[in-house]
Design an enzyme around this catalytic site. Sequence first.
Site, PDB file in Angstrom:
ATOM      1  CG  ASP A  31       2.388  -2.544   9.693  1.00 20.65           C
ATOM      2  OD1 ASP A  31       1.240  -2.320   9.274  1.00 20.65           O
ATOM      3  OD2 ASP A  31       3.407  -2.006   9.201  1.00 20.65           O
ATOM      4  CB  ILE A  32       7.006  -4.316   7.291  1.00 23.91           C
ATOM      5  CG1 ILE A  32       8.453  -4.663   7.050  1.00 23.91           C
ATOM      6  CG2 ILE A  32       6.572  -3.131   6.457  1.00 23.91           C
ATOM      7  CD1 ILE A  32       8.711  -5.195   5.649  1.00 23.91           C
ATOM      8  CG  ASN A  87      -6.627   2.859   6.818  1.00 24.21           C
ATOM      9  OD1 ASN A  87      -7.330   3.470   7.627  1.00 24.21           O
ATOM     10  ND2 ASN A  87      -5.326   2.710   6.981  1.00 24.21           N
ATOM     11  CD  GLN A  94      -7.523  -0.565   0.914  1.00 22.59           C
ATOM     12  OE1 GLN A  94      -8.544   0.032   0.558  1.00 22.59           O
ATOM     13  NE2 GLN A  94      -7.413  -1.881   0.885  1.00 22.59           N
ATOM     14  CG  HIS A 100      -4.675  -4.610   5.651  1.00 20.85           C
ATOM     15  ND1 HIS A 100      -4.787  -4.262   4.313  1.00 20.85           N
ATOM     16  CD2 HIS A 100      -4.192  -3.518   6.282  1.00 20.85           C
ATOM     17  CE1 HIS A 100      -4.380  -3.021   4.155  1.00 20.85           C
ATOM     18  NE2 HIS A 100      -4.012  -2.530   5.334  1.00 20.85           N
ATOM     19  CG  HIS A 102      -3.747  -1.261  10.448  1.00 24.29           C
ATOM     20  ND1 HIS A 102      -2.410  -1.057  10.196  1.00 24.29           N
ATOM     21  CD2 HIS A 102      -4.385  -1.017   9.275  1.00 24.29           C
ATOM     22  CE1 HIS A 102      -2.250  -0.703   8.927  1.00 24.29           C
ATOM     23  NE2 HIS A 102      -3.433  -0.675   8.348  1.00 24.29           N
TER      24      HIS A 102
HETATM   25  P1  AMP Z   1      -2.923   0.398   4.908  1.00 22.14           P
HETATM   26  O1  AMP Z   1      -2.295   1.772   4.802  1.00 22.14           O
HETATM   27  O2  AMP Z   1      -4.093   0.351   5.830  1.00 22.14           O
HETATM   28  O3  AMP Z   1      -3.209  -0.181   3.541  1.00 22.14           O
HETATM   29  O4  AMP Z   1      -1.830  -0.484   5.618  1.00 22.14           O
HETATM   30  C1  AMP Z   1      -0.855  -1.205   4.963  1.00 22.14           C
HETATM   31  C2  AMP Z   1       0.121  -1.646   6.004  1.00 22.14           C
HETATM   32  O5  AMP Z   1       0.851  -2.737   5.514  1.00 22.14           O
HETATM   33  C3  AMP Z   1       1.147  -0.560   6.402  1.00 22.14           C
HETATM   34  O6  AMP Z   1       1.053  -0.296   7.795  1.00 22.14           O
HETATM   35  C4  AMP Z   1       2.484  -1.185   6.031  1.00 22.14           C
HETATM   36  O7  AMP Z   1       3.502  -0.886   6.945  1.00 22.14           O
HETATM   37  C5  AMP Z   1       2.161  -2.680   6.004  1.00 22.14           C
HETATM   38  N1  AMP Z   1       2.984  -3.478   5.141  1.00 22.14           N
HETATM   39  C6  AMP Z   1       3.261  -3.261   3.840  1.00 22.14           C
HETATM   40  N2  AMP Z   1       4.052  -4.232   3.352  1.00 22.14           N
HETATM   41  C7  AMP Z   1       4.259  -5.106   4.362  1.00 22.14           C
HETATM   42  C8  AMP Z   1       5.004  -6.319   4.511  1.00 22.14           C
HETATM   43  N3  AMP Z   1       5.694  -6.847   3.483  1.00 22.14           N
HETATM   44  N4  AMP Z   1       5.003  -6.933   5.702  1.00 22.14           N
HETATM   45  C9  AMP Z   1       4.322  -6.412   6.740  1.00 22.14           C
HETATM   46  N5  AMP Z   1       3.602  -5.280   6.677  1.00 22.14           N
HETATM   47  C10 AMP Z   1       3.579  -4.622   5.514  1.00 22.14           C
END
Ligand code: AMP
Length: 137
Positions: A31-32, A87, A94, A100, A102
């Site tokens: 995760d970024i 989520n 979400q 996805h 986590h």
């Molecule tokens: P959610 O809130 O469950 O939809 O989680 C989305 C997740 O994606 C968040 O924890 C972000 O930090 C992660 N995220 C968004 N863009 C990227 C990316 N380009 N590379 C890696 N993780 C990302």
Amino acid sequence: MKEDCIFCKIAAGEISSQTIFENEEFRVILDISPAAKGHALIIPKEHYGNIYELPEEMAAKVMILAKKLTGHMTDVLKCDGFNIVQNNGEAAGQTVFHFHMHLIPRYKNDGNQDKLCWNHLELSQEEMKEICQQLRQ
Ligand code: AMP
Ligand code: ZN
């Protein structure tokens, strides 16, 4: 692949990512914006918006992969526990609308003890019974 979906692009390798595992059906990336060292995301390569759209056989495969990876990651990271978070919908937090999961390693005293929590409702016995009846299959 869905146009303008960042996780479709990441899954396809069109946008670079820190990939810790890949097979025909999944890419698992860091995760970024991690909640902890090693916070990873299991991303199916096919686009499914959320758990409602995810076929049952894919749901099973996601969970099997989560099981394998959490074991491996615990060995490598020496973490003390794991949260698995998934989520669905804006109301649930979400932000990326491609399914996805986590995988969040947890460490003693990692400062997140109060983060993954929610308010506790006080429901009456009647309300509990009613909800139970509605949901019972
Ligand atoms: P959610 O809130 O469950 O939809 O989680 C989305 C997740 O994606 C968040 O924890 C972000 O930090 C992660 N995220 C968004 N863009 C990227 C990316 N380009 N590379 C890696 N993780 C990302
Ligand atoms: Zn997508």
